[in-house]
Design an enzyme around this catalytic site. Structure first.
Site, short mmCIF file in Angstrom:
data_model
loop_
_atom_site.label_atom_id
_atom_site.label_comp_id
_atom_site.label_asym_id
_atom_site.label_seq_id
_atom_site.Cartn_x
_atom_site.Cartn_y
_atom_site.Cartn_z
CG ASP A 138 33.88 5.76 7.13
OD1 ASP A 138 34.49 5.85 6.06
OD2 ASP A 138 33.29 4.72 7.48
CG ASP B 43 30.54 22.15 4.76
OD1 ASP B 43 31.30 22.92 5.36
OD2 ASP B 43 29.32 22.37 4.64
CE LYS C 24 30.49 6.06 4.28
NZ LYS C 24 31.31 5.20 5.09
CE1 TYR D 113 27.37 20.24 1.12
CE2 TYR D 113 27.10 22.59 1.50
CZ TYR D 113 27.45 21.33 1.96
OH TYR D 113 27.89 21.17 3.23
#
Ligand code: NAD
Length: 415
Positions: free
Chosen positions: A281, A305, A227, A160
């Site tokens: 995930d 998000d 992640k 972002y």
């Protein structure tokens, strides 16, 4: 006080001030608001009325908000010729606590999101999104009441940050050549490129806010969601810096999951906060299958998000999901959803997400009595099955109300 061209500062209210991170709230605080685009126009009107009514009721007219309209989006463009006039940023910075409706962002047009710009310019680095179930709301999961946690999403870094170059431009060509010449990194020549920066500073201050929140609100779990198995030096580093921060600054109050199992038979000792981490995930599975294992989640921008919208679905959808963007001095409160243009100006949208953002704002200001009145009233109105179209179509025997009628019902139930 700064001089403003378009903004009319109310003469009767007082400014909220902040000293050493502590807010001082007058009885008549001046609070800037941005009405927002699309359904913002409908839901702001209803939310504003309920917020005012709850304050009048809770404090017997001893407290009153002095609203101050500040401009962004289509309304600002019409009035000032700019989508985000400088004075809007200045006013929010000066008056410290503000609330906004959703603002439209055209996709793929090269125009950066106004929402992202507001968060970045004002350095509102923590996006705080509670996911809490209100009894009676239709949900796709069997036990939505188990979903009760707060997501702290980093708001200023990650993909972002807006560092990207369009495919085919001279800049992207230069970057591809540079990466090959310097690092022998091969990138397909027809690529666009985005850069994902994540810093120690940005990650640690977000995790600090999440742990402080957990301690202040008697929560016992802070989960770092990342992640890091794939993106080792950004997401993986976020995890590492999160644990580091917990040990450095909250060593006495926190412990990690391994210690909880090895020394405390899996039970978090009273008064302590367990810091653990999960890969993003699998986290999407966990929030569905064992949501009660989570209380506070701290995560980088993109994960946060996705995760906050997915979690919102479990408790009634984005129309029910409030949010806050918090920095060291300034708090800007806003719903998670967007402008839903197809429903704009039809008086049909659900104002709950914006209203609950106002409730978060009251809690942030210490106006907990007014906040509680609204939470109770909202619960009662939903129990009575008096709801807007988005909920009515999923609830048996419900009465469909317009946005303004729903506002009336919530005001009627303020007790
Ligand atoms: P959206 O959240 O505006 O709408 C998606 C769908 O969700 C709507 O069509 C509607 O069916 C439903 N919905 C959303 N809010 C609702 C409400 N309060 N009541 C009833 N139903 C509701 O998402 P989008 O269509 O992807 O985005 C539209 C615009 O909003 C885009 O320009 C986007 O950039 C912007 N946006 C702004 C914000 C923000 O201001 N913070 C957040 C997300 C999207």
């Amino acid at each position: 006080m700064a001089q403003y061209k378009w903004i009319k500062v109310p003469t009767s209210g007082k400014k909220i001030t902040v000293k050493d991170g502590v807010l001082s709230i007058p009885d008549t605080p001046i609070i800037p608001f941005i009405e927002g685009d699309g359904i913002g126009r409908d839901i702001w009107k209803a939310s504003n009325r309920i917020l005012e009514a709850s304050v009048a009721k809770a404090y017997k007219n001893k407290k009153k908000i002095e609203w101050m309209e500040v401009f962004a989006g289509a309304k600002a463009l019409n009035l000032t010729g700019e989508l985000a006039p400088q004075e809007t940023f200045d006013a929010i910075r000066e008056f410290k606590v503000a609330i906004k409706g959703p603002l439209e962002t055209p996709i793929g047009s090269g125009f950066r999101s106004l929402n992202v710009t507001l968060r970045q310019v004002l350095d509102l680095y923590a996006c705080v999104r509670p996911t809490q179930y209100i009894a009676g709301i239709p949900s796709p999961v069997k036990h939505p009441e188990h979903t009760n946690f707060v997501i702290f999403r980093e708001n200023t870094e990650d993909v972002y940050a807006g560092i990207e170059w369009e495919q085919g431009t001279p800049e992207v060509k230069r970057l591809i050549e540079f990466l090959y010449d310097s690092f022998k990194v091969k990138i397909r020549p027809d690529s666009g490129i985005g850069i994902k920066p994540m810093s120690i500073f940005g990650s640690k201050r977000l995790v600090r806010k999440a742990i402080e929140y957990a301690i202040q609100n008697n929560k016992q779990r802070v989960t770092l969601v990342h992640k890091g198995n794939i993106q080792k030096y950004t997401e993986g580093a976020f995890r590492k810096w999160g644990y580091e921060l917990a040990a450095q600054e909250f060593g006495k109050q926190t412990l990690d999951e391994k210690t909880v199992w090895e020394k405390h038979e899996g039970k978090i000792p009273a008064g302590k906060v367990m810091i653990n981490d999960r890969i993003a995930d699998i986290m999407f599975q966990h929030v569905l299958t064992r949501p009660m294992e989570f209380e506070v989640i701290a995560t980088p921008n993109l994960n946060g998000d996705y995760l906050s919208d997915a979690c919102a679905a479990q408790v009634g959808g984005v129309g029910m999901a409030p949010g806050a963007n918090i920095g060291d001095e300034v708090g800007l409160f806003e719903a998670t959803h967007g402008t839903a243009p197809v429903h704009a100006d039809k008086n049909v949208a659900n104002p709950t997400a914006l209203l609950l953002s106002g409730v978060l704002m009251f809690e942030y200001m210490g106006w907990t009595e007014a906040a509680k009145l609204i939470r109770n009233s909202l619960g009662k109105t939903i129990q009575q099955k008096r709801v807007t179209y988005d909920l009515e179509r999923q609830m048996e025997g419900a009465k469909k109300l317009s946005t303004s009628e729903f506002g009336d019902a919530v005001i009627e139930n303020l007790a």
